[in-house]
Every structure is written in structure tokens, then in C-alpha cells.
Design a protein around this motif. Structure first.
Motif, PDB file in Angstrom:
ATOM      1  N   ARG A 128       0.097  -1.354  -0.061  1.00  0.00           N
ATOM      2  CA  ARG A 128       0.173  -0.078   0.290  1.00  0.00           C
ATOM      3  C   ARG A 128       1.062   1.549   0.228  1.00  0.00           C
ATOM      4  O   ARG A 128       2.048   1.479   0.977  1.00  0.00           O
ATOM      5  N   GLY A 129       0.276   2.847  -0.630  1.00  0.00           N
ATOM      6  CA  GLY A 129       1.027   3.446  -0.512  1.00  0.00           C
ATOM      7  C   GLY A 129      -0.078   4.484  -1.115  1.00  0.00           C
ATOM      8  O   GLY A 129      -1.470   5.047  -1.450  1.00  0.00           O
ATOM      9  N   GLN A 130       0.293   5.350   0.222  1.00  0.00           N
ATOM     10  CA  GLN A 130      -1.046   6.878   0.720  1.00  0.00           C
ATOM     11  C   GLN A 130      -0.466   7.564   0.213  1.00  0.00           C
ATOM     12  O   GLN A 130       1.428   7.731   0.016  1.00  0.00           O
ATOM     13  N   MET A 131      -1.249   8.817  -0.294  1.00  0.00           N
ATOM     14  CA  MET A 131      -0.629  10.271  -0.701  1.00  0.00           C
ATOM     15  C   MET A 131      -1.884  11.460  -0.236  1.00  0.00           C
ATOM     16  O   MET A 131      -3.052  10.934  -0.069  1.00  0.00           O
ATOM     17  N   ILE A 132      -0.801  12.424  -0.380  1.00  0.00           N
ATOM     18  CA  ILE A 132      -1.604  13.340   0.339  1.00  0.00           C
ATOM     19  C   ILE A 132      -1.978  14.309  -1.308  1.00  0.00           C
ATOM     20  O   ILE A 132      -0.629  14.690  -1.995  1.00  0.00           O
ATOM     21  N   CYS A 133      -2.652  15.538  -1.386  1.00  0.00           N
ATOM     22  CA  CYS A 133      -2.577  16.573  -2.076  1.00  0.00           C
ATOM     23  C   CYS A 133      -2.615  17.317  -1.450  1.00  0.00           C
ATOM     24  O   CYS A 133      -3.924  18.055  -0.902  1.00  0.00           O
ATOM     25  N   LEU A 134      -1.102  18.041  -1.913  1.00  0.00           N
ATOM     26  CA  LEU A 134      -1.921  19.765  -1.143  1.00  0.00           C
ATOM     27  C   LEU A 134      -1.732  20.139  -2.551  1.00  0.00           C
ATOM     28  O   LEU A 134      -1.017  20.726  -3.559  1.00  0.00           O
ATOM     29  N   GLU A 135      -2.209  22.228  -2.272  1.00  0.00           N
ATOM     30  CA  GLU A 135      -2.684  22.944  -3.392  1.00  0.00           C
ATOM     31  C   GLU A 135      -1.225  23.983  -2.948  1.00  0.00           C
ATOM     32  O   GLU A 135      -1.215  24.570  -1.700  1.00  0.00           O
ATOM     33  N   GLY A 171       4.139  12.385  -1.366  1.00  0.00           N
ATOM     34  CA  GLY A 171       3.717  11.151  -0.426  1.00  0.00           C
ATOM     35  C   GLY A 171       5.006  10.006  -0.597  1.00  0.00           C
ATOM     36  O   GLY A 171       6.239  11.113  -0.082  1.00  0.00           O
ATOM     37  N   SER A 172       4.917   9.284  -0.035  1.00  0.00           N
ATOM     38  CA  SER A 172       4.647   7.716   0.202  1.00  0.00           C
ATOM     39  C   SER A 172       4.821   7.472   1.518  1.00  0.00           C
ATOM     40  O   SER A 172       6.003   7.003   1.621  1.00  0.00           O
ATOM     41  N   THR A 173       3.835   5.586   0.842  1.00  0.00           N
ATOM     42  CA  THR A 173       4.248   5.069   2.023  1.00  0.00           C
ATOM     43  C   THR A 173       4.290   3.781   1.409  1.00  0.00           C
ATOM     44  O   THR A 173       3.776   3.824   0.611  1.00  0.00           O
ATOM     45  N   SER A 174       5.059   2.807   2.163  1.00  0.00           N
ATOM     46  CA  SER A 174       4.909   1.421   1.579  1.00  0.00           C
ATOM     47  C   SER A 174       4.547   0.136   2.709  1.00  0.00           C
ATOM     48  O   SER A 174       5.844  -0.058   3.361  1.00  0.00           O
ATOM     49  N   GLU A 175       3.596   0.408   2.682  1.00  0.00           N
ATOM     50  CA  GLU A 175       2.718  -1.202   3.948  1.00  0.00           C
ATOM     51  C   GLU A 175       2.364  -2.207   3.659  1.00  0.00           C
ATOM     52  O   GLU A 175       1.862  -2.141   2.350  1.00  0.00           O
ATOM     53  N   SER A 176       3.162  -3.073   3.894  1.00  0.00           N
ATOM     54  CA  SER A 176       2.193  -4.311   3.932  1.00  0.00           C
ATOM     55  C   SER A 176       0.675  -4.661   4.778  1.00  0.00           C
ATOM     56  O   SER A 176       0.702  -4.780   5.925  1.00  0.00           O
ATOM     57  N   ALA A 177      -0.688  -4.453   3.812  1.00  0.00           N
ATOM     58  CA  ALA A 177      -1.578  -3.996   4.493  1.00  0.00           C
ATOM     59  C   ALA A 177      -2.515  -5.244   3.977  1.00  0.00           C
ATOM     60  O   ALA A 177      -3.772  -4.912   3.846  1.00  0.00           O
ATOM     61  N   GLY A 178      -2.157  -5.958   2.771  1.00  0.00           N
ATOM     62  CA  GLY A 178      -3.248  -6.938   2.890  1.00  0.00           C
ATOM     63  C   GLY A 178      -3.897  -5.497   1.138  1.00  0.00           C
ATOM     64  O   GLY A 178      -3.812  -5.138   1.267  1.00  0.00           O
ATOM     65  N   PHE A 179      -5.543  -5.838   1.199  1.00  0.00           N
ATOM     66  CA  PHE A 179      -5.749  -5.529  -0.615  1.00  0.00           C
ATOM     67  C   PHE A 179      -6.767  -4.171   0.832  1.00  0.00           C
ATOM     68  O   PHE A 179      -7.504  -3.319   0.341  1.00  0.00           O
ATOM     69  N   ALA A 180      -6.215  -3.437   2.014  1.00  0.00           N
ATOM     70  CA  ALA A 180      -7.471  -2.833   2.656  1.00  0.00           C
ATOM     71  C   ALA A 180      -6.784  -1.378   2.150  1.00  0.00           C
ATOM     72  O   ALA A 180      -5.785  -1.264   2.715  1.00  0.00           O
ATOM     73  N   VAL A 187      -4.425  21.213   2.466  1.00  0.00           N
ATOM     74  CA  VAL A 187      -4.655  19.767   2.718  1.00  0.00           C
ATOM     75  C   VAL A 187      -5.961  19.537   1.072  1.00  0.00           C
ATOM     76  O   VAL A 187      -6.552  20.497   2.266  1.00  0.00           O
ATOM     77  N   VAL A 188      -5.387  19.270   0.174  1.00  0.00           N
ATOM     78  CA  VAL A 188      -7.241  18.875  -0.918  1.00  0.00           C
ATOM     79  C   VAL A 188      -7.695  17.576  -0.734  1.00  0.00           C
ATOM     80  O   VAL A 188      -8.362  17.238  -1.194  1.00  0.00           O
ATOM     81  N   ASP A 189      -6.592  16.318  -1.330  1.00  0.00           N
ATOM     82  CA  ASP A 189      -7.412  15.249  -1.180  1.00  0.00           C
ATOM     83  C   ASP A 189      -6.181  14.181  -0.705  1.00  0.00           C
ATOM     84  O   ASP A 189      -4.757  14.478  -0.436  1.00  0.00           O
ATOM     85  N   THR A 190      -7.201  13.330  -0.362  1.00  0.00           N
ATOM     86  CA  THR A 190      -5.613  12.164   0.009  1.00  0.00           C
ATOM     87  C   THR A 190      -5.873  10.775  -0.727  1.00  0.00           C
ATOM     88  O   THR A 190      -7.316  10.965  -0.669  1.00  0.00           O
ATOM     89  N   TRP A 191      -5.748   9.389  -0.739  1.00  0.00           N
ATOM     90  CA  TRP A 191      -5.599   8.353  -1.785  1.00  0.00           C
ATOM     91  C   TRP A 191      -4.551   7.332  -0.746  1.00  0.00           C
ATOM     92  O   TRP A 191      -3.923   7.743  -0.525  1.00  0.00           O
ATOM     93  N   ALA A 192      -4.885   6.085  -1.520  1.00  0.00           N
ATOM     94  CA  ALA A 192      -4.166   5.186  -1.422  1.00  0.00           C
ATOM     95  C   ALA A 192      -4.767   4.268  -2.793  1.00  0.00           C
ATOM     96  O   ALA A 192      -5.430   4.358  -3.063  1.00  0.00           O
ATOM     97  N   GLY A 193      -3.058   3.835  -2.787  1.00  0.00           N
ATOM     98  CA  GLY A 193      -3.586   2.601  -4.044  1.00  0.00           C
ATOM     99  C   GLY A 193      -2.335   1.130  -3.712  1.00  0.00           C
ATOM    100  O   GLY A 193      -1.613   1.552  -2.932  1.00  0.00           O
ATOM    101  N   LEU A 194      -2.579   0.292  -4.872  1.00  0.00           N
ATOM    102  CA  LEU A 194      -1.883  -0.959  -3.877  1.00  0.00           C
ATOM    103  C   LEU A 194      -0.541  -1.535  -5.457  1.00  0.00           C
ATOM    104  O   LEU A 194      -1.002  -2.051  -6.779  1.00  0.00           O
TER     105      LEU A 194
END
Ligand code: FAD
Ligand code: GLY
Length: 379
Positions: A234-241, A269-278, A305-312
Motif C-alpha cells: 500500500r502507498g498513501q498520498m496527500i495532495c496539497l494546493e 508521498g508516500s508509504t510502503s505498507e503490507s496491509a493486505g488489500f485494505a 490539504v485538498v485530497d488524500t488517497w491510497a493505492g496497491l
């Protein structure tokens, strides 16, 4: 429910950047009836979550097979972007300003000196800058920076625009796209592919491309086919303006990155996490991204901060992409496991997988990444 027409020449499983780029490559080469099957909507998974950095040099410790593949793909980007603009009118915002790899402590400093050394000896473009030179280029950089490497050839693309351009292109080229359609199983007869079973019915075909990202192993686990043991990272991301722009360059450190977009968004960005498919954004993830990017530029503290998301990210057991024909089954091709670099590797993956399917030729660039390395039987 609409049913699939029962046959195709090639079935591509997965509508991320890899599946879309291959579908376009095949259609441009006149591969016949190409069918792309996507379980959800096109380009909504890892490819959408990505930062769009094209950084083979920044992340390389040696001039190995992966490095050669990655550089070759990066160098295709200018023509890839121009062709997509011509085909679709969409500008994928290929930004060639370059990347600054910052040293923010003594250990980082030793790393950048090593990286600079081998890359200069290999004749690659890289410059070692002192702190005054870095801050002259980008005044927002932390006063505690010790120096940086400037990589003028490591660039970035707006990956969401890239996905729109690819989706438009495959549509214009007559690829049959089925969304909201799950591929449930691969059908084989003796040692060749026969088709796929989908949630809307079977499709017979001569070739199958597995481009299902982090879910690829689900198609392989109950069979004797090579299984790369794909794991989601998992990688999380923050979107700033950031208006006006805080930085023009991509700013990279071993712990985080900041990527400026033309419209004033600044991706952190970002994180590098083993969190299954969450696939979720967490307080801990946000906290670590902010800590690591504030270290790069304390000035981001003032941004909205205008958005956040995560992807696998799709990570095979050995961390390397899985590309090319399966030696055990005629007509079965893998294009998966791009892990941290699927946007970077998309143009070359498309070119070489198209060549493998249409001409039966495996490029020497692909050979080290063969799916057969995961085979349980000698090929
Ligand atoms: P995906 O985009 O995940 O697409 C796979 C598709 O297959 C999905 O749409 C899924 O729904 C579909 N699918 C799965 N199973 C089935 C099935 N059974 N039937 C039908 N459809 C199916 N890479 C870079 O090069 N540069 C970067 O800067 C970068 N930054 C990143 C930042 C983050 C936070 C993350 C998470 C990733 C980043 N990456 C980056 C990595 C990059 O996003 C991936 O390597 C790339 O998107 C993989 O593309 P893909 O098409 O294989 O997978
Ligand atoms: N390549 C950047 C990432 O995967 O976060």
C-alpha cells in the motif's frame, strides 16, 4: 447485463496503465480483435494512485537489467506523449524540469556521492550540487539540506491524464472494452490457451495477457502456471494546493517525495505498507508522509490539504516485473508486477509485449523478467 461476444484474437485482463498501453500497442499493430476486460472502471487502481515520476536514475544502485529496462522506457516518453496527443488531443503533461535528490543527513550524503560516482562513470547525466546551488534552484528546500543530485533526465508525467489518453486511444482504435466484468478463470486445452471465463460469459481467444496488477496471482493460484506470488504494497498520498508553485522540480529524498503538477496540486508521498488489500488512508500513514516531506520543505506546512488517497502496488515475490510469454502454455503472456514503476515502464512494456505476441519474438531486454522464473516445472 450485456454479454461478451464469444471470441477474440487477444484478451487483456486488467484496465490499468499496463493493460491499456498493451491494448493500444496491439491495436496500432493491427492485432485483430483485441478485447480488454476490467473488473471495475478503467484506470482506477494503482495507476490512478501513482505520482507519475519517471525516475530510473534516482532510484538505481547499479547498471543492472532493471535499470536498462527502466531507462529505455523513460526515453520512450517524449514520443509516447506526442503520439497520444496526436491520437486523442490529450496533453499528458510530460514535465521535463528534472528531479532533485536531496541529502538531508550524513547518511543520505554518502548515498548521493556513491550514486553520482557510478552514474558519472557510466556516462549518465547527473550533477552534484552544494546546498547554495540547490537553494538557488528551489528556495523552498529545507535549510538543513546538505546538498543534492540533479537528474535532468528523470522527469514526470500526469498519470491520470495518461490514463484518459490511453482509454481514448484504445476506444478510437476499436479495442472492445468490457468494464465491470471480472475474469474468473483462464481456460487451457493441453498446452495452449483456449479462452477466459468472465462474469458475463466465456470468451475464446488465441492469446491472453495477464495485466491484473496486484490481483494477478488470483488468476494463477489454483493452477500449475507460474505464480509470481504477488503481494499488495500500500502507498498513501496527500495532495496539497500550491499556488503559486512551491517547486518546479520533483523533490525526492530516501524517505519521501514532492511532485508538482501544472494545475497547482503538489503530491506528497508516500508509504510502503503490507496491509493486505485494505486500500485506505490512515492517520499513521498521513503522519509519516507529512514528517518525511516537511523534512524536504518546511514550507509545505502552510499549504492546504485538498485530497488524500491510497493505492496497491503490485509486488512479485522477488520485487521485479514479470514480463513475456509463459514457456509452458502457448498464447499466455504476463505483463504484471511493475511494483513502484508501472507508469515508468508502461511504454516499453507495451512495445515489447506487443512484439512478443505478434512476432513471437522475446526481446533480450525482457528475458531476465520472464514468468518462467516462477515455474515449478523445468521449461
Ligand atoms: P493497476 O493500475 O492496479 O491495474 C490493474 C487492473 O486490473 C485494475 O484496474 C483491476 O481492477 C484489474 N483487475 C484485477 N483483477 C482482474 C480480473 N480478475 N478481471 C478483470 N480485471 C481485473 N509508478 C511509477 O512509475 N511512478 C510513480 O511515481 C509511481 N508512484 C506510485 C505511488 C503510489 C502511491 C502507488 C500506489 C503506486 C505508484 N507507482 C508509481 C506504481 C504504479 O502505480 C504501478 O506499478 C502501476 O500502476 C501498475 O499498473 P497495472 O496496470 O499493472 O495495475
Ligand atoms: N514510485 C513511487 C512510489 O511507488 O511511491
Amino acid at each position: 447485463m450485456a454479454y461478451t461476444k464469444g471470441s477474440a484474437d487477444v484478451v487483456i485482463i486488467g484496465g490499468g496503465v499496463i493493460g491499456l498501453a498493451i491494448a493500444r500497442g496491439l491495436a496500432l499493430r493491427g492485432a485483430g480483435d483485441v478485447c480488454l476486460i476490467e473488473r471495475g472502471t478503467l484506470g482506477a487502481e494503482a495507476s490512478f494512485a501513482a505520482a507519475g515520476m519517471l525516475l530510473p536514475q534516482v532510484e538505481a544502485d547499479a547498471e543492472d537489467d532493471f535499470f536498462k529496462l527502466a531507462c529505455r522506457s523513460r526515453d520512450l516518453y517524449p514520443s509516447f506523449a506526442a503520439a497520444l496527443r496526436e491520437e486523442t488531443g490529450i496533453d499528458v503533461e510530460l514535465d521535463t524540469t528534472g528531479t532533485l535528490y536531496l541529502a538531508l543527513n550524513e547518511h543520505d550524503n554518502e548515498e548521493i556521492e556513491k550514486r553520482c560516482g557510478w552514474q558519472k562513470r557510466a556516462g549518465l547525466s547527473v550533477d552534484l550540487l552544494n546546498v547554495a546551488e540547490v537553494r538557488e534552484l528551489e528556495p523552498c528546500i529545507s535549510e538543513s539540506a546538505l546538498g543534492a543530485l540533479l537528474f535532468p533526465d528523470d522527469i514526470q508525467v500526469e498519470n491520470r491524464r495518461l490514463l484518459s489518453a490511453l482509454a481514448n486511444s484504445v476506444n478510437n482504435l476499436g479495442v472492445r472494452v468490457f468494464t465491470e466484468t471480472n475474469v474468473e478463470s483462464l481456460e487451457m486445452k493441453r498446452d495452449r490457451v483456449e479462452g477466459v471465463q468472465t462474469s458475463r460469459g466465456p470468451i475464446r481467444c488465441k492469446s491472453i495477457v495477464i495485466a491484473a496488477g496486484t490481483w494477478s496471482s488470483f488468476l494463477l493460484r489454483s493452477s500449475v502456471l507460474p505464480d509470481p506470488g504477488m503481494q499488495p504494497v500500500r502507498g498513501q498520498m496527500i495532495c496539497l494546493e500550491s499556488k503559486p508553485h512551491l517547486t518546479r522540480h520533483v523533490l525526492y529524498s530516501p524517505r519521501g517525495y514532492l511532485v508538482p503538477r501544472q494545475d497547482g496540486r503538489l503530491l506528497a508521498g508516500s508509504t510502503s505498507e503490507s496491509a493486505g488489500f485494505a486500500k485506505r488512508v490512515t492517520a499513521g500513514g498521513i503522519s509519516s508522509i507529512l514528517q518525511n516531506t516537511l523534512e524536504i520543505s518546511p514550507a509545505i506546512a502552510e499549504l492546504a490539504v485538498v485530497d488524500t488517497w491510497a493505492g496497491l502496488r503490485p509486488r512479485p515475490a522477488d520485487g521485479l516485473p514479470v514480463l513475456g510469454a509463459c514457456g509452458e502454455i502457448d498464447g499466455l503472456f504476463y505483463a504484471t508486477g511493475h511494483y513502484r514503476n508501472g507508469i515508468l515502464l508502461a511504454p516499453l512494456t507495451a512495445e515489447l509485449i506487443t512484439e512478443a505476441i505478434m512476432a513471437g519474438v522475446t526481446s533480450p531486454l525482457l528475458a531476465p523478467f520472464s514468468p518462467d522464473r516462477f515455474s515449478s516445472q523445468p521449461v
